[in-house]
Design an enzyme around this catalytic site. Structure first.
Site, PDB file in Angstrom:
ATOM      1  N   SER A 180       0.849  -1.187   0.000  1.00 12.51           N
ATOM      2  CA  SER A 180       0.000   0.000   0.000  1.00 12.51           C
ATOM      3  C   SER A 180       0.896   1.253   0.000  1.00 12.51           C
ATOM      4  CB  SER A 180      -0.941  -0.035   1.208  1.00 12.51           C
ATOM      5  OG  SER A 180      -2.026   0.823   1.043  1.00 12.51           O
ATOM      6  N   ASP A 432      -8.344  -5.512  -5.827  1.00 16.44           N
ATOM      7  CA  ASP A 432      -7.953  -4.364  -5.008  1.00 16.44           C
ATOM      8  C   ASP A 432      -8.245  -3.054  -5.733  1.00 16.44           C
ATOM      9  OD1 ASP A 432      -6.807  -2.640  -3.199  1.00 16.44           O
ATOM     10  OD2 ASP A 432      -4.737  -3.132  -3.730  1.00 16.44           O
ATOM     11  N   HIS A 457      -6.048  -6.471  -1.390  1.00 14.75           N
ATOM     12  CA  HIS A 457      -4.980  -5.533  -1.043  1.00 14.75           C
ATOM     13  C   HIS A 457      -3.761  -6.264  -0.470  1.00 14.75           C
ATOM     14  CE1 HIS A 457      -3.720  -1.452  -0.707  1.00 14.75           C
ATOM     15  NE2 HIS A 457      -3.661  -1.423   0.602  1.00 14.75           N
TER      16      HIS A 457
END
Length: 498
Positions: A180, A432, A457
């Site tokens: 991320s 995601d 994710h």
């Protein structure tokens, strides 16, 4: 489609549909994947680490102040070998580093194979790494040193310190890993400090989710696709719920009825509460898309396997009355907020774990990390909402006394013009929503994209799990193969120098 992405899909084509995933001995007793199992994603090895601190300059780039603070980092060296070993360096992101350490099982699973020391570095202004202690979030003057550049400089100084102070570490290759925002930092770290890290794995890293690089609606479109594919009429039920909420709350007793129907901890009392409620519900659907994992997990909240499929069981019929639809919405929300059965009511002030640093991230999105989002209610299941930079900027100024700089990150890190860099793997899961701002096609032979069709994710950074789709197992094996090559190249180069 990049060649590695194609390779992943070609490899899948040769695997039989019923091929069983190898099951660790401890899980052989599990005969089937039921929602009642209490299995969590954990690495095959116990997480034993030591906690350390290093004095970092509050400002690496100015000379006016020598003020320092303690940055926390974790080290696990059980499998580290001085001879031919490596250092896997997690570039910490917006939260407590122990939380990220516990959710990055991939590094633990790979440590023995790569003879690796694991280092998890906490990002400044998060967890315990607070430059001004309790005053760190007091005002924009204290927050002025919360930037990606300062964070990367912390990581650089830490690596140099570790190589200088740990016997045997000096001539070892370092690989940056992150997921991320941490994945963005890992990629940018390789770009800015290529002499310190031989490569980077940037998982679910939306480095292109910035001004004029991807359409602002791509994120919400992917969220909607996840729900549409997870159950008949699921996304349509959500799309219709917004007007149902508006109609219900226009009536005299509507706010009270809705507060009761949704079991809210704090009742809705005025008209502006309605938008807060809608924003909270929207964020819940977004979070579900991010953590649509194939097994029970507790990354943001305790959740069942494939949670969107579970949610969509309650949203099969959009053609019902407003009150019935909202009661169905409650059942769906309850999957996210009360899977454990412990919640007495739903709190619209909270959508994720307290381990994430909401204050610091709010400031970052108001300065450097300016990522445009929008929805139109046609290509997605959300209410129409255009990206209004002036409104966003004014809100930031009200909250923090700062004005955002939307073009700074592309200026600093190159935007889409990054082909001069090398040895970065960009992995993205198709489930995601952040993949819309990620690198999903190979840029060069050494800037590689791995796309995971059944991945949410940064699923690839999580621990190996009996219920992992074959696609993520293949992705991880490709990532390890490239990392081994980087390590091999490093030692070959070292031998030539000597």
């Amino acid at each position: 489609m990049g060649r590695r992405s194609l390779l992943l899909l070609l490899l899948l084509a040769f695997l039989t549909p019923g091929a069983a995933t190898p099951v660790p001995p401890a899980l052989r007793a599990l005969s089937s994947l039921h929602l009642s199992t209490s299995f969590k994603s954990r690495p095959a090895v116990a997480m034993k680490y030591s906690i350390h601190y290093i004095q970092q300059k509050v400002d690496h780039f100015g000379f006016h102040t020598d003020k320092t603070f303690k940055q926390r980092y974790l080290i696990a060296d059980k499998h580290w070998k001085e001879d031919g070993g490596s250092i896997l360096f997690y570039t910490g992101n917006e939260g407590d580093i122990i939380w990220f350490c516990n959710n990055t099982g991939f590094m633990w699973d790979m440590a023995e194979e790569l003879k690796a020391m694991l280092v998890f570095a906490e990002h400044r202004y998060y967890g315990e790494s607070l430059p001004f202690g309790a005053n760190s979030f007091k005002d924009s003057r204290h927050l002025n040193f919360l930037t990606t550049e300062q964070a990367l400089a912390d990581f650089a100084k830490l690596i140099k310190y570790l190589k200088r102070t740990i016997p045997g570490a000096r001539n070892q290759p370092v690989i940056a890993l992150g997921g991320s925002y941490g994945g963005m930092l890992a990629a940018w770290f390789r770009m800015k400090y290529p002499h310190l890290v031989v490569g980077a794995l940037a998982s679910s890293a939306p480095i292109w989710q910035f001004e004029n690089m991807v359409p602002c609606g791509v994120f919400m479109k992917i969220v909607t696709t996840d729900f549409r594919k997870s159950g008949p009429n699921c996304s349509e039920s959500i799309r219709r719920s917004w007007d149902a909420i508006s109609r219900l709350t226009e009536k005299g007793t509507g706010l009270h009825w809705l507060s009761e129907a949704l079991h809210l901890c704090t009742p809705l009392t005025e008209s502006q509460d309605v938008q807060r409620l809608k924003d909270w519900i929207s964020e819940t659907w977004v979070n579900l898309a991010m953590v649509d994992y194939p097994y029970e997990s507790n990354f943001l909240q305790p959740l069942p396997a494939w949670p969107i499929k579970v949610v969509c069981q309650y949203l099969k019929n959009p053609n019902v009355s407003d009150t019935w639809l909202l009661q169905n919405i409650f059942q769906a929300l309850n999957v996210y907020y009360n899977y454990s059965g412990q919640a007495r009511c739903l709190n619209i002030s909270e959508t994720a774990t307290s381990s994430l640093g909401a204050l610091g991230w709010s400031y970052q999105t108001c300065t450097e990390m300016v990522m445009p989002f929008c929805s139109n209610g046609i290509d997605d299941m959300f209410e129409p909402h255009s990206w209004n930079f002036k409104e966003f900027s004014d809100d930031c100024f009200k909250q923090w006394g700062v004005k955002p700089r939307p073009s700074w990150i592309p200026t600093m890190y190159g935007g889409k013009n990054i082909s001069s860099h090398t040895n970065i793997i960009f992995s993205n899961g198709e489930l995601d929503p952040w993949s819309g701002g990620g690198v999903t096609k190979d840029i060069t032979d050494t800037l590689l994209a791995i796309v995971i069709p059944e991945g949410a994710h940064h699923l690839d950074l999580r621990a190996n799990n009996a219920f992992d789709p074959v696609t993520v197992l293949l992705a991880r094996s490709l990532e390890v193969r490239h990392m081994k090559q980087w390590i091999k190249d490093f030692y070959a180069s070292l031998r030539k120098m000597h």
